[in-house]
Design a protein around this motif. Structure first.
Motif, PDB file in Angstrom:
ATOM      1  N   UNK A 249       0.829  -1.211   0.000  1.00  0.00           N
ATOM      2  CA  UNK A 249       0.000   0.000   0.000  1.00  0.00           C
ATOM      3  C   UNK A 249       0.859   1.256   0.000  1.00  0.00           C
ATOM      4  N   UNK A 250       1.885   1.232   0.829  1.00  0.00           N
ATOM      5  CA  UNK A 250       2.765   2.391   0.895  1.00  0.00           C
ATOM      6  C   UNK A 250       3.409   2.688  -0.458  1.00  0.00           C
ATOM      7  N   UNK A 251       3.868   1.629  -1.098  1.00  0.00           N
ATOM      8  CA  UNK A 251       4.544   1.844  -2.380  1.00  0.00           C
ATOM      9  C   UNK A 251       3.573   2.446  -3.398  1.00  0.00           C
ATOM     10  N   UNK A 252       2.345   1.900  -3.424  1.00  0.00           N
ATOM     11  CA  UNK A 252       1.357   2.416  -4.371  1.00  0.00           C
ATOM     12  C   UNK A 252       1.036   3.876  -4.056  1.00  0.00           C
ATOM     13  N   UNK A 253       0.778   4.151  -2.796  1.00  0.00           N
ATOM     14  CA  UNK A 253       0.383   5.515  -2.430  1.00  0.00           C
ATOM     15  C   UNK A 253       1.508   6.508  -2.750  1.00  0.00           C
ATOM     16  N   UNK A 254       2.725   6.137  -2.414  1.00  0.00           N
ATOM     17  CA  UNK A 254       3.837   7.056  -2.693  1.00  0.00           C
ATOM     18  C   UNK A 254       4.002   7.298  -4.193  1.00  0.00           C
ATOM     19  N   UNK A 255       3.859   6.234  -4.969  1.00  0.00           N
ATOM     20  CA  UNK A 255       4.050   6.384  -6.419  1.00  0.00           C
ATOM     21  C   UNK A 255       2.943   7.215  -7.046  1.00  0.00           C
ATOM     22  N   UNK A 256       1.711   6.858  -6.681  1.00  0.00           N
ATOM     23  CA  UNK A 256       0.583   7.597  -7.244  1.00  0.00           C
ATOM     24  C   UNK A 256       0.665   9.066  -6.822  1.00  0.00           C
ATOM     25  N   UNK A 257       1.075   9.292  -5.577  1.00  0.00           N
ATOM     26  CA  UNK A 257       1.213  10.676  -5.118  1.00  0.00           C
ATOM     27  C   UNK A 257       2.276  11.413  -5.939  1.00  0.00           C
ATOM     28  N   UNK A 258       3.353  10.738  -6.254  1.00  0.00           N
ATOM     29  CA  UNK A 258       4.391  11.401  -7.039  1.00  0.00           C
ATOM     30  C   UNK A 258       3.891  11.742  -8.437  1.00  0.00           C
ATOM     31  N   UNK A 259       3.161  10.802  -9.043  1.00  0.00           N
ATOM     32  CA  UNK A 259       2.592  11.086 -10.361  1.00  0.00           C
ATOM     33  C   UNK A 259       1.682  12.301 -10.285  1.00  0.00           C
ATOM     34  N   UNK A 260       0.829  12.307  -9.278  1.00  0.00           N
ATOM     35  CA  UNK A 260      -0.111  13.412  -9.128  1.00  0.00           C
ATOM     36  C   UNK A 260       0.642  14.732  -8.940  1.00  0.00           C
ATOM     37  N   UNK A 261       1.645  14.716  -8.076  1.00  0.00           N
ATOM     38  CA  UNK A 261       2.432  15.937  -7.862  1.00  0.00           C
ATOM     39  C   UNK A 261       3.146  16.348  -9.146  1.00  0.00           C
TER      40      UNK A 261
END
Ligand code: PHE
Length: 439
Positions: A249-261
């Motif tokens: 979950x952490x990996x997904x959230x961090x990655x998706x957050x980076x894409x969004x940013x």
């Protein structure tokens, strides 16, 4: 042989996120989202990451830990038969991706130089486009930087799992997030930026199409480093006591957050400066310098940005080379050093035509694409989804007992049933449907 292990759970999460977060999020996501119409794409991409992405990330990690082996070995240990083909395919795709990834990694090094000499600090769209176009089509310069990037990747991989990858990732992520937030704040306060914000987040579902779904699926797998056995290999270095669900979950959230940013960082600025959102692979490289030109200490921030982008790219390229290298160590019996050097050299060679196809060899086209685009297409849109389709079937039908044993302690029974059903039928059907529709 005892396998290396991560120093801590945080180290594992950061390294897995380090593999995922890279050029895919910061270079690829903004231009693919922009060419696909913005908001609707963002929604589809998020939807895919949080369903297919999460299930498959978890499955890969669990498979790796259960088998205590890398991409090919895991399939062989858990099932045998023809299943290891998925692992071989993953190794091959890592190799193909690394070749063009390293070319783009080289661009980031070149842009550190261009920030240092100040030549990109202008908001003149034409000039920035010309600088980028002139550089990537140059017959020798991009090759030089591609070589430097390949050498850097090699240096980390030859140094071993823990010292190299983990140490790099720990410092990188917080620094990258902080800098992106600053750049977003600057971009959003530029006149006209809010149109870009609306374009990026407000979905216009009339833009949905088969091709867009395929782009989103390919980008989701590419940006999460899925479908190639990377998370299998990384999972095999994880200790028994670590909670895989939380880590995935952490990996997904961090990655998706980076894409969004990254989208927030690039798209409002694209609109504010009147750049063309469908500019393609140059979008981040053309847009960000204009933001720096409008920032106090802009040159300093430009250097920092491209350095961090380089490091983010390195933690990803390292994971790609790591898979190919550990394959050569396990299957061909080579030493780590020989394996890493040989594989780095091979990817460097394949990257040469990829780089030249953006310039002097651009006329040579296959299926209407130059070699660079062809590599990207075959890997992200064909082989990665196909790999995940097979992997889901493998988990659902063949290796479920092993995966179940890994997850049962941290996953409620209902979620386990859902995961299995998803892997058996829904995930393969969804991926197959998108692939067929895309064609
Ligand atoms: N996920 C990485 C990125 O977005 C690229 C990558 C793809 C790395 C596949 C490993 C495997 O930059």
């Amino acid at each position: 042989m005892t396998r290396s292990q991560w120093g801590s759970r945080l180290g594992f999460i950061l390294a897995a996120a380090g593999s995922a977060i890279g050029l895919g999020a910061i270079w690829k996501f903004p231009y693919v989202a922009a060419t696909n119409g913005g908001g609707a794409f963002l929604f589809v991409y998020l939807g895919i990451c949080l369903t297919l992405g999460l299930a498959l990330m978890l499955s890969e990690m669990a498979l790796g830990r259960a088998a205590n082996a890398g991409a090919v070995g895991a399939f062989r240990k858990l099932a045998g038969g023809f299943w290891p083909i998925i692992g071989y395919m993953g190794v091959l795709v890592c190799f193909l991706i690394l070749s063009f990834y390293s070319v783009v990694g080289g661009w980031t090094i070149a842009y550190i130089g261009k920030s240092l000499d100040g030549s990109i600090l202008t908001s003149d769209a034409k000039a920035l486009g010309a600088i980028f176009g002139g550089f990537i089509s140059h017959p020798s310069l991009p090759l030089l930087y591609h070589g430097v990037f390949a050498l850097l990747t090699l240096a980390v991989v030859a140094g071993g799992v823990q010292k190299g990858i983990e140490a790099l990732s720990k410092f990188l992520m917080p620094a990258l997030f902080a800098l992106m937030l600053l750049l977003i704040a600057r971009g959003l306060t530029l006149p006209g930026a809010l149109d870009g914000l609306a374009y990026f987040v407000a979905p216009d579902f009339s833009k949905l199409s088969g091709a867009m779904l395929m782009d989103a699926l390919g980008l989701a797998f590419f940006s999460l480093s899925l479908g190639l056995g990377i998370m299998i290999t990384y999972g095999s270095y994880v200790g028994r006591d670590s909670n895989l669900v939380g880590s995935a979950l952490w990996v997904i959230v961090l990655t998706v957050a980076t894409c969004f940013l990254a989208g927030l960082m690039v798209l409002p600025a694209v609109f504010a400066f009147g750049f063309d959102p469908s500019a393609g692979p140059g979008l981040t490289f053309i847009t960000m310098p204009a933001v720096f030109a409008h920032l106090p200490l802009g040159q300093l921030f430009a250097v920092m940005f491209f350095c961090l982008l380089l490091l983010a790219a390195l933690t990803s390229s390292v994971s790609l080379l790591e898979v190919v290298t550990s394959f050569a160590i396990d299957e061909l019996g080579l030493s780590r050093r020989t394996a890493a050097c040989g594989m780095a050299a091979a990817t460097f060679l394949l990257g040469i035509p990829a780089s030249l196809s953006l310039g002097v060899w651009g006329d040579f086209q296959l299926f209407g694409m130059n070699f660079f685009d062809l590599l990207d297409f075959v890997t992200s849109k064909l082989l990665m989804p196909l790999g995940e389709l097979l992997l889901a079937l493998f988990v659902g039908w063949k290796a479920w007992p092993a995966v179940r044993d890994e997850l049962a302690a941290v996953c409620p029974p209902r979620a386990m049933t859902a995961l299995r059903g998803f892997c058996m039928a829904l995930a393969p059907a969804l991926i197959g449907w998108i692939l067929v529709g895309g064609f």
